[in-house]
Design an enzyme around this catalytic site. Structure first.
Site, PDB file in Angstrom:
ATOM      1  CD  GLU A  68      -5.892   1.269   8.275  1.00 47.22           C
ATOM      2  OE1 GLU A  68      -4.468   0.430   8.522  1.00 47.22           O
ATOM      3  OE2 GLU A  68      -5.596   1.996   6.996  1.00 47.22           O
ATOM      4  CD  GLU A  78      -1.280   0.902   3.638  1.00 45.55           C
ATOM      5  OE1 GLU A  78      -2.512   1.606   3.679  1.00 45.55           O
ATOM      6  OE2 GLU A  78      -0.594   0.076   4.967  1.00 45.55           O
TER       7      GLU A  78
END
Length: 261
Positions: free
Chosen positions: A247, A148
């Site tokens: 998140e 990511e």
């Protein structure tokens, strides 16, 4: 719900072993965690307690991070950190063992910051080797490695989707490994100035995972101005069929009120 609660950033008023049950009580059937232990290779009893917390809560562990170093001190992974190859590889085996016990199939490998004393090329070459090693290991249990882009860490070199995709392409080309996937965290991509709709249009079917938070602030959906619902719908239409990782940082007494609304 097709959402999975990141219990490392949410429900933090509770001790970690109690968070999976709290997510279940809030209406969710799945959770994900950053690496939940202090060491790259935790004691067997620590692992057993973590596995029991997931199983006793009746939730699935959909995602788990590899060990990322000292996150509170600013570390953002050891994949590209020269001299820590053995530590990373030992952690990979620990991660695979947990994944096998809990049926987890997605494992996030934070790339790591640039470090003094090593060239960017040396770090990138090491990262490709480590990602290939991890991908081959999780393939034994049908898993994928996630990579990511991250915001808020000036020394972290992957800031846009294209940066991560270039690394993924190298792993595939140099090692024949095809189970490293982009983790599209819409918050990180947006605050880093990426063209999120374009990323979705080009790559949604190949996303390994999606995570969300609103911006500015990294709070719940609806606390900022990102069109998260539109981006999720476009990703689904483009072929992404996995869960959506929550998140974000709770800013309200009920951090899941937006989902029920």
């Amino acid at each position: 719900m097709s959402d999975t609660v990141n219990c490392s950033i949410l429900l933090t008023d509770l001790p970690l072993p109690e968070r999976p049950a709290a997510a279940k009580a809030a209406g969710f059937d799945a959770v994900e965690f950053w690496w939940p232990f202090a060491a790259a290779v935790p004691e067997a009893g620590e692992v057993d307690a973590f596995v029991a917390a997931i199983q006793d809560a009746g939730v699935r562990l959909t995602g788990l991070n590899f060990y990322a170093g000292d996150m509170p001190a600013g570390d953002r992974g050891i994949v590209s950190w020269p001299g820590r190859e053995g530590e990373f590889q030992a952690n990979v085996e620990a991660v695979v063992a947990i994944g096998e016990r809990l049926g987890t199939r997605a494992f996030n490998a934070l790339y790591g910051n640039r470090v003094e004393g090593a060239s960017a090329q040396e770090q990138d070459d090491l990262a490709v080797r480590n990602l290939a090693f991890a991908a081959q290991a999780v393939a034994r249990i049908g898993g994928v490695v996630l990579l990511e882009p991250v915001s808020g860490a000036p020394a972290y070199p992957l800031t846009k989707a294209a940066d991560a995709l270039a690394v993924i392409d190298r792993v595939r080309a140099e090692h024949g490994v095809d189970n490293v996937r982009l983790l599209a965290d819409f918050y990180h991509l947006a605050v880093n100035g990426d063209d999120v709709p374009a990323v979705i249009a080009a790559h949604a079917a190949d996303f390994g995972h999606i995570q969300i938070a609103d911006a500015p602030g990294r709070g719940e959906p609806g606390t900022g101005d990102l069109p998260l619902a539109d981006w999720i719908a476009a990703s689904r239409a483009g072929g992404y069929a996995g869960p959506i990782g929550l998140e974000y940082k709770a800013t309200q007494a009920d951090p899941f009120a937006w989902a029920r609304d």
